[in-house]
Design an enzyme around this catalytic site. Structure first.
Site, PDB file in Angstrom:
ATOM      1  N   HIS A  95       0.815  -1.205   0.000  1.00 38.72           N
ATOM      2  CA  HIS A  95       0.000   0.000   0.000  1.00 38.72           C
ATOM      3  C   HIS A  95       0.858   1.269   0.000  1.00 38.72           C
ATOM      4  O   HIS A  95       0.563   2.229  -0.696  1.00 38.72           O
ATOM      5  CB  HIS A  95      -0.908  -0.023   1.230  1.00 38.72           C
ATOM      6  CG  HIS A  95      -1.877   1.111   1.292  1.00 38.72           C
ATOM      7  ND1 HIS A  95      -3.039   1.147   0.557  1.00 38.72           N
ATOM      8  CD2 HIS A  95      -1.855   2.277   2.002  1.00 38.72           C
ATOM      9  CE1 HIS A  95      -3.687   2.262   0.816  1.00 38.72           C
ATOM     10  NE2 HIS A  95      -3.000   2.969   1.685  1.00 38.72           N
ATOM     11  N   HIS A 115     -10.345   2.902  -0.679  1.00 41.37           N
ATOM     12  CA  HIS A 115     -10.523   2.377   0.674  1.00 41.37           C
ATOM     13  C   HIS A 115     -11.327   1.090   0.572  1.00 41.37           C
ATOM     14  O   HIS A 115     -12.343   0.920   1.241  1.00 41.37           O
ATOM     15  CB  HIS A 115     -11.191   3.409   1.583  1.00 41.37           C
ATOM     16  CG  HIS A 115     -10.303   3.837   2.700  1.00 41.37           C
ATOM     17  ND1 HIS A 115     -10.729   4.134   3.956  1.00 41.37           N
ATOM     18  CD2 HIS A 115      -8.962   3.994   2.743  1.00 41.37           C
ATOM     19  CE1 HIS A 115      -9.708   4.461   4.718  1.00 41.37           C
ATOM     20  NE2 HIS A 115      -8.620   4.398   4.010  1.00 41.37           N
TER      21      HIS A 115
END
Lengths: 214, 720
Positions: free
Chosen positions: B45, B91
C-alpha cells in the site's frame, strides 16, 4: 446595517451566507462563537453546518456557546435573527423558536431543490414575499423534520410536497414577533440561475430590509 | 507438542527477504519499533513495490503541471493565479470489513491529501462498486458505504458532486470504494511535504493518537481476504468529520499566515510516514519524542504509536520562531497540538520513547530503499477463445423490454437515491452536479470552470485491459467536453487482484499502457494515482478495474452548459462521432440481456477522439443537450434525455446491436433544426424529439414507464 454571520466550530455554510448577503448589497461579517460582543451588528444569521459536530442532539452544545448571549439579546431587542438549517436547529434548542427538529421521516439525508409556499409574510424572512407565492430553494439536512407539540409555532414557509415529515409541512417557522425565523432549506444556495434557482434572494432581501429601522 | 510461533516480521506482513534487507540497511537486527516502521512503509500500500516499476510508463509532464506524482496530491496551473490540486485513493478493504467507517475515513484521507498541499477542498467524487443488490450482504455494504460517505462528507463541509456506481458479481467479496478530491489554491499558497532545514520544529496537529488502525496499510490493505477478514475489524479506523473540519480551517489559516515550511498528513503508516517521508524528501534527519504525542489511551508502545492510523492528524513543519503562533491558531480552532520533534542535519531519524532510543534509522531508507519487484506477467491463456466469441443478441429480442431492463439496472438507472444523500451544493460552485456525464464547478472571481469526470469499466478491462484502459480516458475526456471543458490532468486509481498471479500482473501492465497511450494522444499528464492490489477473496480476483479521474478546464464556462433535461418537442437528435460497429463485447446489453462477458471490445481511435472532443467542446456553447454514449449505448443515452426532459423521441434505426453498441467517441446532441451544422463526416441525424413515447424502429416505450423503471432501479432494490 451589518449582519453577524455566526461561525461555530463545525459550521460550514458561513462563507456562502456572506457571499449571498454581499451579492445583494448587504454587509455581512463572520463572528466566532466565542465572541461576546455583537453590539456593532444590527442582526444575526446562524448558518448551516454541524456546530460542534452535532454528535449530541443537533444544536445542543451550540446553544451554550458564548456568542449565544448576544444572539438572545438581539432577538429580545426585536432585531432580525435568522437560523438556516443547523442554525434553525440551534434556535429551537435555545428556545428562541418553538419545537424541535428530528430525523427525516425516511431516515436519510436529503439534498435537493424543493418547492415551498409562503404561508406568512409578517416576518423578517418573508416581508417582501406574498402569501401563496411558490419558490424553489435547496433542502440539505438529515434532521429537518420539525415537530411542535405546543402548536405555538408560526409556520412561515410550507413544503409543497412533504419531503421529510415536518409538522404542517413547515419549512420555516417564526417566533410570535416574527423577528426570529428558522428556515430548513437554504436560501443562500438559490442566488443564481446557474445554481438551479435564484429564488433565495427574495428571502434574503426580506431579511436585509428588516435590518433597516422600521 | 511444540507450537510454532511466526516471527514478528511475518506477523507484520513482511517477507523473510524483506526482513534481511532491513538487517542489511541497519547493519544489525531491527528494534521492535524499527521493524514496525519498515513493515508499514514497505507494505504494498505504501511502497508500491509491485507496481512502481510500471508506473513510470505514465506521461507526467505538461507546461501546466506544478506538482506531479510523488507528493500528497498533483497540482496544475489553471490560470488567473489559481492552482488546482487533485488526488484519488481507494478504501476497498476497510469498506468491506466495516462499510460505514471504511468509506468515511476514505473521504477523510483524500481530503487531507489535498489540503496538505495548501488547497481548500471544493469537491469530492466517489466511485463505488459492489456485488448485485439482490444479495442482502451487498445491500448492507452499499448502504453502509453511501451512509459513510454522506455522514463524513456532509459534516466535514465538502460537497460530493459526482462519482460512479457499479454492480457486478466480481465485487461481491471485494467492493471497490474509490474517492477523488479536488481543491483550489492561490499560486503563492502551495505547500509541500518537506521537513525543511535543520532547526525546523515538527508540530503534530489534530486528533489524539490511539490504537485504531494499527497495521491498516500492511495487514488490511496489502493482503487478500478470506472468511477470517472480519477479525480484522480493529484495523479499521474510525472517522471524526468534526475534527477534520476544524483541522482544515486551522491548516488553511496557517497557510494564509505563511506559518508553515511544509506539511504532511498522517494517513497510512501514521507517524512512521509523516516523519520519514518529509525528512527523506528534504534530505535531513529528525529527532522525535513519542512522549510528547497526545494519546487517546495510556500505555501505548512505541510500535503502536508509530503504526497507528488514527485519523484527522497533520504534521506541520514550522520555523522555531513561529511555533507560538502555530499553537495559537490550533487553540483558536479548538484542535490539539504538540511539538514532537525537531529537524537535524544528517539523515538519521531518531525516535525516543520513555527516555530511550527506540529507533535510529536512515530516514530516507523507509521510502527509498523499499523493495521493488518485477513480478512475472502472463497473458491469460483463455483470452483468444474469449475474443473469438462475439456476443450476439437473439433474433427474437423484445427491444422495448430490453431497453426497460437496462433502465432498471442499478448501475444505469438514476443515482438520485445515492447523490441526494450527499450535500452536493455547498460553496455555491456546482453548475453541473451529480447524475450528469461530468461535474462542473465554477472558480469564483473568474470565467473559468473545473470539470471532472471519473470513469471505470471492469468488464471492458477484463476483456482487453489495454483497450479498456485507453477507452476510460477517452470517455472521461468526452464527459468533460460535453460541458465545455478541455482535458487537463488525470489521476488514476488502479484496482486489481493479487499481483503475485502472473495474469493479474499482465492485466495491470496492459492497463497502464492503455491509459498512458490515451493520455499521450490527448496531451493529458497523469499527476497522481493510487494502486490497490490484492482485491481478491477466496482466491477469486476482481475484474481489473482501473478508475480514472479527469480534470478539465472550461474557459469560459458556457453560458448555459448542455444538460440532458433541455430537449424540447420538435428538436433534432444527432449522433456525433464515428458510426458504431455492432460489437457488444463488454457492453451493458451483453451483461443484462445475455449475461455473458465475451468478445473483444472495439479499439479506440485517438485521431477520431481528438476530432470529436474538439467539436463537442465547441458545441457545448450553443447546443442545449449533449450526452455521452456509454453504458447501454444510444438506446439508454436517448432514453435518459427523454426521461429528464419529460418528452418522447423517434429514432430512425432499429438494429438493436447498433442501439446498444458502446463503441467509443460518440455523443448524442439535441438542438433546433438548423441551429448548428455538425460536419457530415463525423455526425448524422438519427431522430426527432416529440410525443410521449420513445420509438426505436418498431419498438415503442412509454416515457412514463421508462421513467418509473429508471427512477426506481436503486430504491426498489434497497427497500425490498
Amino acid at each position: 446595517m451589518r449582519t453577524a454571520v455566526v461561525q461555530f466550530p463545525g459550521t460550514n455554510c458561513e462563507h456562502d451566507v456572506v457571499e449571498a448577503v454581499t451579492a445583494l448589497g448587504g454587509s455581512a461579517e463572520l463572528v466566532w462563537h466565542r465572541d461576546t460582543d455583537l453590539s456593532d451588528f444590527d442582526g444575526a444569521i446562524l448558518p448551516g453546518g454541524f456546530a460542534h459536530g452535532d454528535y449530541l442532539r443537533t444544536g445542543a452544545i451550540a446553544r451554550f456557546s458564548p456568542v449565544m448571549t448576544e444572539v438572545f439579546r438581539l432577538a429580545d431587542s426585536g432585531a432580525p435573527v435568522l437560523g438556516i438549517c443547523n442554525g434553525f436547529q440551534i434556535l429551537c434548542e435555545a428556545g428562541l423558536l418553538p419545537g424541535a427538529l428530528i430525523a427525516n421521516r425516511d431516515l436519510a439525508f436529503i439534498c435537493r431543490l424543493v418547492e415551498v409556499e409562503v404561508a406568512d409574510t409578517d416576518t423578517v424572512l418573508t416581508r417582501t414575499a406574498t402569501v401563496g407565492q411558490r419558490i424553489r430553494i435547496p433542502l440539505n439536512s438529515y434532521e429537518g423534520n420539525w415537530v411542535d407539540p405546543t402548536r405555538r409555532g408560526r409556520v412561515v414557509l410550507r413544503y409543497v410536497d412533504d419531503p421529510n415529515g415536518s409538522q404542517q409541512q413547515a419549512a420555516a417557522v417564526a417566533n410570535d414577533r416574527g423577528n426570529v425565523v428558522g428556515v430548513m432549506p437554504h436560501p443562500e444556495r438559490a442566488i443564481h440561475d446557474f445554481l438551479g434557482s435564484s429564488d433565495g434572494n427574495l428571502l434574503l432581501e426580506g431579511f436585509l430590509h428588516s435590518l433597516a429601522p422600521a | 507438542m511444540t507450537q510454532t510461533v511466526e516471527p514478528t516480521h511475518r506477523q507484520l506482513g513482511m517477507t523473510d527477504s524483506e526482513f534481511d534487507s532491513v538487517v542489511r540497511i541497519l547493519g544489525r537486527e531491527p528494534r521492535p519499533a524499527e521493524l514496525a516502521m519498515y513493515s508499514v512503509m514497505w507494505s504494498e500500500h505504501c511502497s508500491y513495490k509491485s507496481s512502481r516499476r510500471h508506473l513510470g510508463r505514465f506521461p507526467t509532464e505538461a507546461p501546466w503541471v506544478v506538482v506531479g506524482p510523488g507528493e500528497n496530491a498533483g497540482v496544475v496551473d489553471i490560470g488567473d493565479g489559481w492552482l488546482a490540486a487533485l488526488r484519488i485513493e481507494s478504501h476497498n478493504h476497510p469498506s468491506y470489513v466495516e462499510p460505514h467507517q471504511g468509506a468515511a475515513t476514505g473521504v477523510g484521507g483524500i481530503l487531507r491529501d489535498v489540503f496538505t498541499m495548501g488547497a481548500r477542498p471544493i469537491g469530492l467524487w466517489d466511485q463505488i462498486r459492489f456485488g448485485p443488490l439482490d444479495e442482502p450482504k451487498n445491500r448492507y455494504l452499499f448502504g453502509g458505504v453511501v451512509s459513510g460517505i454522506a455522514d463524513y462528507g456532509n459534516a466535514v463541509g465538502v460537497p460530493t458532486v459526482g462519482g460512479e456506481i457499479g454492480f457486478d458479481p466480481c465485487y461481491s467479496g471485494n467492493p471497490l470504494v474509490n474517492v477523488m478530491c479536488l481543491g483550489i489554491l492561490k499560486r503563492d499558497q502551495l505547500v509541500l511535504g518537506t521537513a525543511g532545514t535543520p532547526g525546523t520544529v515538527a508540530v503534530l496537529l489534530g486528533n489524539s493518537t490511539g490504537r485504531d488502525g494499527i497495521g491498516g496499510a500492511s495487514v488490511l490493505a496489502s493482503a487478500s481476504f478470506d472468511n477470517e477478514s472480519r477479525e480484522k475489524r480493529p484495523s479499521v479506523q474510525v472517522g471524526d468529520p468534526f475534527e477534520e473540519k476544524k483541522l482544515i480551517e486551522a491548516c488553511l489559516e496557517l497557510y494564509t499566515k505563511g506559518l508553515v515550511v511544509g506539511v504532511q498528513d498522517l494517513g497510512a503508516a501514521g507517524l512512521s510516514c509523516a516523519t520519514s517521508e518529509p525528512a527523506g524528501r528534504a534530505g535531513v534527519g529528525m529527532e522525535v519524542d513519542l512522549d510528547a504525542v497526545h494519546v487517546r489511551e495510556p500505555e501505548m508502545t512505541a510500535p503502536e504509536l508509530l503504526m497507528s492510523e488514527s485519523q484527522e492528524r497533520m504534521m506541520a513543519f514550522v520555523d522555531a520562531a513561529n511555533v507560538e503562533q502555530v499553537l495559537e491558531v490550533a487553540d483558536k480552532w479548538e484542535i490539539d497540538s504538540a511539538v514532537i520533534g525537531v529537524v537535524r542535519a544528517g539523515d538519521t531519524l531518531t525516535i525516543r520513547h520513555k527516555g530511550e532510543v527506540v529507533a535510529e534509522i536512515p530516514a530516507a531508507s523507509l521510502a527509498d530503499d523499499a523493495p521493488l519487484y518485477d513480478r512475472p506477467r502472463a497473458r491469460p491463456s483463455e483470452l483468444d477463445d474469449v475474443w473469438a466469441t462475439e456476443p450476439r443478441l437473439p433474433d427474437d429480442l423484445d427491444l422495448a423490454d430490453a431497453v426497460l431492463r437496462l433502465l432498471d439496472d442499478p448501475a444505469i438507472g438514476s443515482s438520485a437515491w445515492v447523490h441526494e444523500q450527499y450535500d452536493h451544493m455547498l460553496f455555491l460552485n456546482t453548475i453541473v452536479g451529480p447524475g450528469a456525464d461530468g461535474s462542473l464547478l465554477r472558480v469564483k472571481g473568474t470565467n473559468k470552470g473545473l470539470a471532472v469526470s471519473t470513469d471505470g469499466n471492469g468488464r471492458l478491462c477484463q476483456l482487453d485491459p489495454r483497450r479498456g484502459g485507453a477507452r476510460l480516458v477517452f470517455e472521461a475526456a468526452l464527459n468533460v467536453a460535453v460541458i465545455g471543458a478541455e482535458p487537463m490532468a488525470l489521476v488514476d486509481n488502479l484496482n486489481f487482484g493479487n499481483p503475485e498471479k502472473p495474469e493479474v500482473m499482465w492485466q495491470f501492465v496492459e492497463s497502464v499502457a492503455g491509459i498512458s497511450e490515451a493520455c499521450e494522444s490527448l496531451g493529458v499528464p497523469v499527476v497522481g494515482g493510487n494502486v490497490s492490489f490484492y482485491n481478491e477473496t477466496e482466491g477469486v480476483d476482481i475484474y481489473p478495474t482501473p478508475v480514472v479521474g479527469l480534470l478539465g478546464l472550461a474557459d469560459p464556462v458556457p453560458n448555459e452548459p448542455p444538460r440532458i433535461d433541455r430537449a424540447e418537442e420538435g428538436m433534432e437528435i444527432w449522433e456525433i462521432g464515428p458510426e458504431p460497429t455492432a460489437s457488444l463485447a463488454g457492453s451493458s446489453a451483453e451483461r443484462i440481456v445475455l449475461g455473458t462477458l465475451t468478445g473483444r471490445p472495439t479499439a479506440p481511435d485517438p485521431e477520431v477522439a481528438r476530432q470529436v472532443i474538439g467539436l463537442v467542446r465547441e458545441l457545448a456553447h450553443t447546443v442545449p443537450v449533449l450526452h455521452d454514449v456509454s453504458d447501454g449505448g444510444l438506446a439508454v443515452a436517448i432514453a435518459e434525455i427523454c426521461i429528464a426532459s419529460e418528452v418522447g423521441a423517434t429514432i430512425e434505426l432499429g438494429d438493436p446491436s447498433l442501439l446498444f453498441s458502446e463503441d467509443p467517441h460518440r455523443v448524442v446532441a439535441v438542438f433546433e433544426h438548423g441551429a448548428v451544422e455538425p460536419p457530415g463526416d463525423i455526425a448524422r441525424r438519427i431522430g426527432t424529439v416529440g410525443g410521449v413515447a420513445l420509438t426505436l424502429g418498431d419498438a415503442t416505450i412509454d416515457i412514463a414507464t421508462a421513467t418509473d423503471a429508471y427512477r426506481e432501479a436503486i430504491p426498489r432494490r434497497m427497500t425490498s
